[in-house]
Structure formats: structure tokens, C-alpha cells
Design a protein around this motif. Structure first.
Motif, mmCIF file in Angstrom:
data_model
loop_
_atom_site.group_PDB
_atom_site.id
_atom_site.type_symbol
_atom_site.label_atom_id
_atom_site.label_comp_id
_atom_site.label_asym_id
_atom_site.label_seq_id
_atom_site.Cartn_x
_atom_site.Cartn_y
_atom_site.Cartn_z
ATOM 1 N N CYS A 24 0.865 -1.183 0.000
ATOM 2 C CA CYS A 24 0.000 0.000 0.000
ATOM 3 C C CYS A 24 0.901 1.232 0.000
ATOM 4 O O CYS A 24 1.732 1.402 0.905
ATOM 5 C CB CYS A 24 -0.900 0.000 1.227
ATOM 6 N N ILE A 25 0.750 2.073 -1.012
ATOM 7 C CA ILE A 25 1.607 3.240 -1.184
ATOM 8 C C ILE A 25 0.741 4.488 -1.173
ATOM 9 O O ILE A 25 -0.144 4.662 -2.021
ATOM 10 C CB ILE A 25 2.413 3.130 -2.485
ATOM 11 N N ILE A 26 0.990 5.352 -0.206
ATOM 12 C CA ILE A 26 0.156 6.526 0.011
ATOM 13 C C ILE A 26 0.890 7.771 -0.485
ATOM 14 O O ILE A 26 1.954 8.132 0.035
ATOM 15 C CB ILE A 26 -0.208 6.675 1.499
ATOM 16 N N SER A 83 5.635 7.740 -7.974
ATOM 17 C CA SER A 83 6.758 7.087 -8.650
ATOM 18 C C SER A 83 7.194 5.833 -7.909
ATOM 19 O O SER A 83 7.653 4.856 -8.525
ATOM 20 C CB SER A 83 7.936 8.060 -8.787
ATOM 21 N N ILE A 84 7.023 5.808 -6.583
ATOM 22 C CA ILE A 84 7.309 4.599 -5.805
ATOM 23 C C ILE A 84 6.343 3.493 -6.204
ATOM 24 O O ILE A 84 6.722 2.325 -6.347
ATOM 25 C CB ILE A 84 7.192 4.885 -4.293
ATOM 26 N N ALA A 85 5.076 3.857 -6.417
ATOM 27 C CA ALA A 85 4.079 2.863 -6.826
ATOM 28 C C ALA A 85 4.424 2.253 -8.175
ATOM 29 O O ALA A 85 4.281 1.043 -8.390
ATOM 30 C CB ALA A 85 2.691 3.507 -6.866
ATOM 31 N N VAL A 86 4.905 3.080 -9.109
ATOM 32 C CA VAL A 86 5.267 2.579 -10.438
ATOM 33 C C VAL A 86 6.418 1.589 -10.333
ATOM 34 O O VAL A 86 6.362 0.472 -10.872
ATOM 35 C CB VAL A 86 5.641 3.746 -11.369
ATOM 36 N N ASP A 88 4.323 -10.316 -9.491
ATOM 37 C CA ASP A 88 3.304 -11.301 -9.141
ATOM 38 C C ASP A 88 2.462 -10.845 -7.950
ATOM 39 O O ASP A 88 1.704 -11.628 -7.390
ATOM 40 C CB ASP A 88 3.965 -12.650 -8.805
ATOM 41 N N GLY A 89 2.627 -9.591 -7.572
ATOM 42 C CA GLY A 89 1.900 -9.059 -6.425
ATOM 43 C C GLY A 89 0.920 -7.975 -6.826
ATOM 44 O O GLY A 89 0.481 -7.907 -7.977
ATOM 45 N N ASP A 90 0.583 -7.109 -5.880
ATOM 46 C CA ASP A 90 -0.379 -6.034 -6.127
ATOM 47 C C ASP A 90 0.083 -4.766 -5.429
ATOM 48 O O ASP A 90 0.671 -4.812 -4.347
ATOM 49 C CB ASP A 90 -1.771 -6.416 -5.601
ATOM 50 N N ILE A 91 -0.229 -3.637 -6.052
ATOM 51 C CA ILE A 91 0.068 -2.329 -5.474
ATOM 52 C C ILE A 91 -1.250 -1.594 -5.256
ATOM 53 O O ILE A 91 -2.064 -1.479 -6.176
ATOM 54 C CB ILE A 91 0.975 -1.494 -6.398
ATOM 55 N N ILE A 92 -1.447 -1.110 -4.048
ATOM 56 C CA ILE A 92 -2.603 -0.268 -3.732
ATOM 57 C C ILE A 92 -2.089 1.168 -3.659
ATOM 58 O O ILE A 92 -1.343 1.525 -2.746
ATOM 59 C CB ILE A 92 -3.243 -0.678 -2.388
ATOM 60 N N ALA A 93 -2.437 1.974 -4.636
ATOM 61 C CA ALA A 93 -1.966 3.358 -4.701
ATOM 62 C C ALA A 93 -3.056 4.276 -4.169
ATOM 63 O O ALA A 93 -4.113 4.415 -4.794
ATOM 64 C CB ALA A 93 -1.594 3.728 -6.137
ATOM 65 N N ASN A 149 -1.181 -4.396 -12.284
ATOM 66 C CA ASN A 149 -1.275 -4.832 -10.891
ATOM 67 C C ASN A 149 -1.361 -3.660 -9.918
ATOM 68 O O ASN A 149 -0.927 -3.760 -8.770
ATOM 69 C CB ASN A 149 -0.101 -5.737 -10.534
ATOM 70 N N VAL A 150 -1.914 -2.538 -10.379
ATOM 71 C CA VAL A 150 -2.052 -1.346 -9.536
ATOM 72 C C VAL A 150 -3.528 -1.017 -9.374
ATOM 73 O O VAL A 150 -4.254 -0.840 -10.360
ATOM 74 C CB VAL A 150 -1.314 -0.128 -10.138
#
Length: 304
Positions: free
Chosen positions: A159-161, A165-168, A176-181, A203-204
Motif C-alpha cells: 500500500c503506497i500513500i 513514482s514509488i508505486a510505479v 506477481d503481487g499487487d500495489i494499492i496506490a 497490478n495497480v
């Protein structure tokens, strides 16, 4: 039902496609990367960018797949494919740049060869690579340190709040994972959406708040990155309520915020606190060093 039975491409099907290409081409399949994009949040473009040979297993319904890859600068790739859904018959071979008006209307396995692939992902993209918009991106050198502190693994859910650019970069590394922006501001969400499209990231998940109703619809994160603001304590509480054992990395330029963090870590049971400050200076066109902002990076792990 056995999960393997519900997959479109079973182990047997994957082996059949590999045998088909091995028997009918002179491609070196020793180091082939297998990517199944059927109904999954898998990143095709970053995978092709970092692998010379990719066996892509895909379902129908990708009308713009080759145009999207061409638009990402992959026009020199070579595509090996056949007509139909089974690994039989004649194999065709074309440059991707010559296939941009084609789509995929049936499940199939195709091999994509990228002669310009770089073998590893390079942490610290140039800021010019990102979409322009409302966002002011952190410097690439500082971003590289942040990525190091996150210890991103392939299957992480992060989880990136307010860290676009960190999320990208995290989405590329956690293939193979997921990003919650989490982007509170509408213009920032639009810029994040543009980056997702530009880098071909599937995956975002972009959300506009950390309410339980929102977070409960997302995968449970095992890591979190926060750009500290007046919402910091509320954000920590929300993340810990969803994931009591989460690893956290916090970015701040404000000394008064830094002073609050040890107390917050103690209050919420976040251990192994580490604090570092990054200073970066660059030589400008006048041969004078210009100092960039010097943030503090604070990390720790909750022990729920």
C-alpha cells in the motif's frame, strides 16, 4: 475444485506449447520466461522489457495488445505465433511493429523475442520517464534508497500513500503481487492513471481513501509506504487495522513530523525503527553543486 483444474493453461498445456515451439523453431527456450495473463494482474510490457524470450499465454479479448506494446517502444520485438488455440499447424513470425493493427481473439500461446531486453530491472527510473501532471516526483537517487528499504519481493502486496513514482517502480518489481496506490487528490489520481497506462501496469489499484470499506476490497498489504502528512496517525491506524504485521517505510521532509514518529511507533507497536537522512547534490551546467531536498526515511515493522 482443484485450482489447477480451473486454469485455462494447465501444466500439460504449457508443456505442449513449449514443445511446439521447440520442435518448429530454432528459438533458445532454455531461459524462456512464462507469463500467463489470462484473467490475472500480470504486467506484460515490463516482463518483455526485461526478458529476451517470453512465452505469453493469453485468452481472447486483447484487441490492442500489439499496439500497446509498440507504443511502449517494443516495436523491434519478434512475435512467433500460430492461428488457433492449439499448439499445432504452421508457425508465423513477424515483427511487432508490423502487427499493431492485429488483436487476439482466441486463447493461445505466443513467443515474444526482445533483442533489446535488459536482464534486470534498474531501480531508479529517470523522472522524465513519468507522466507529467500535478505530481512532483522524488529524485531518482532518493527513490532508489526507498525501494531498497521496502525490500520489494515478487509477490508483495504494497500500500503506497501519495508516492506515485514509488508505486510505479514497486509494481514493476512486484510482478506477481499487487500495489494499492492511495491518491486523495483527483488530479494526482489522474496522473497515477496516466503512469499506469504509460508503463503497462496491470497490478495497480488506485483508490482515493483508506476507509475500511475501501481497504477491505483490496488485497491485504504486507508492506506500506507513506509520504507523511497531517493524516499520518490515521493512516497508520488504518493500515495496522487491515494488516497487523505490516512493514512500513515513511518519507518526510519535516523535522516536526520526524519528532512525532518515535511516539507513534511506540503507540502502535511498530518495532525495529531505523531512521536515515539522504543528502544528494548534483553538478549543474555552471559547475556548481546544487543540493536537493534532504528527506528522512523511517522504517519499522509492526508486530501484531
Amino acid at each position: 475444485m482443484n485450482p489447477r483444474e480451473s486454469k485455462m493453461f494447465t501444466n500439460r498445456a504449457i508443456l505442449d506449447w513449449l514443445e511446439y515451439y521447440a520442435a518448429n523453431t530454432d528459438l533458445d527456450l532454455e531461459k524462456v520466461r512464462i507469463l500467463d495473463i489470462t484473467g490475472k494482474n500480470r504486467n506484460l510490457i515490463p516482463t518483455v522489457e526485461t526478458n529476451r524470450t517470453v512465452l505469453v499465454l493469453t485468452d481472447a479479448g486483447h484487441p490492442d495488445i500489439f499496439y500497446t506494446m509498440w507504443n511502449a517502444g517494443l516495436g523491434e520485438c519478434e512475435i512467433w505465433y500460430n492461428e488457433g488455440s492449439d499448439p499445432t499447424g504452421e508457425i508465423k513470425h513477424d515483427r511487432l511493429a508490423d502487427m499493431i493493427n492485429r488483436g487476439i481473439n482466441a486463447s493461445a500461446g505466443m513467443v515474444i523475442c526482445n533483442p533489446n531486453a535488459h536482464s534486470t530491472y534498474q531501480i531508479g527510473l529517470e523522472n522524465e520517464s513519468f507522466s507529467t501532471g500535478s505530481i512532483r516526483y522524488v529524485g531518482r537517487e532518493i527513490r532508489a534508497v526507498i525501494m531498497n528499504k521496502l525490500h520489494v519481493a515478487a509477490q508483495d502486496v504494497i500500500c503506497i500513500i501519495s508516492g506515485e513514482s514509488i508505486a510505479v517502480e514497486a509494481a514493476m518489481m512486484a510482478g506477481d503481487g499487487d500495489i494499492i496506490a492511495v491518491e486523495y487528490d483527483r488530479s494526482d489520481r489522474e496522473a497515477m492513471e496516466a503512469n499506469v497506462e504509460q508503463f503497462g501496469l496491470n497490478n495497480v489499484d488506485i483508490v482515493d481513501n483508506l476507509e475500511p470499506g475501501t481497504l477491505n476490497r483490496c488485497p491485504v498489504p504486507n508492506k506500506g509506504f507513506l509520504v507523511a502528512s497531517g493524516r499520518l496517525e490515521a493512516e497508520l491506524a488504518a493500515l495496522l487495522a487491515r494488516s497487523p504485521d505490516i512493514r512500513l517505510v515513511i518519507y518526510t521532509l519535516e523535522l516536526n513530523v520526524l519528532a512525532q514518529i518515535p511516539g507513534l511507533f511506540q503507540k502502535y507497536g511498530i518495532e525495529d525503527m531505523e531512521v536515515l537522512q539522504i543528502s544528494v547534490s548534483k553538478l549543474n551546467s555552471k559547475n556548481v553543486f546544487e543540493a536537493q531536498p534532504s528527506p528522512w526515511i523511517i522504517s519499522g515493522t509492526a508486530r501484531g
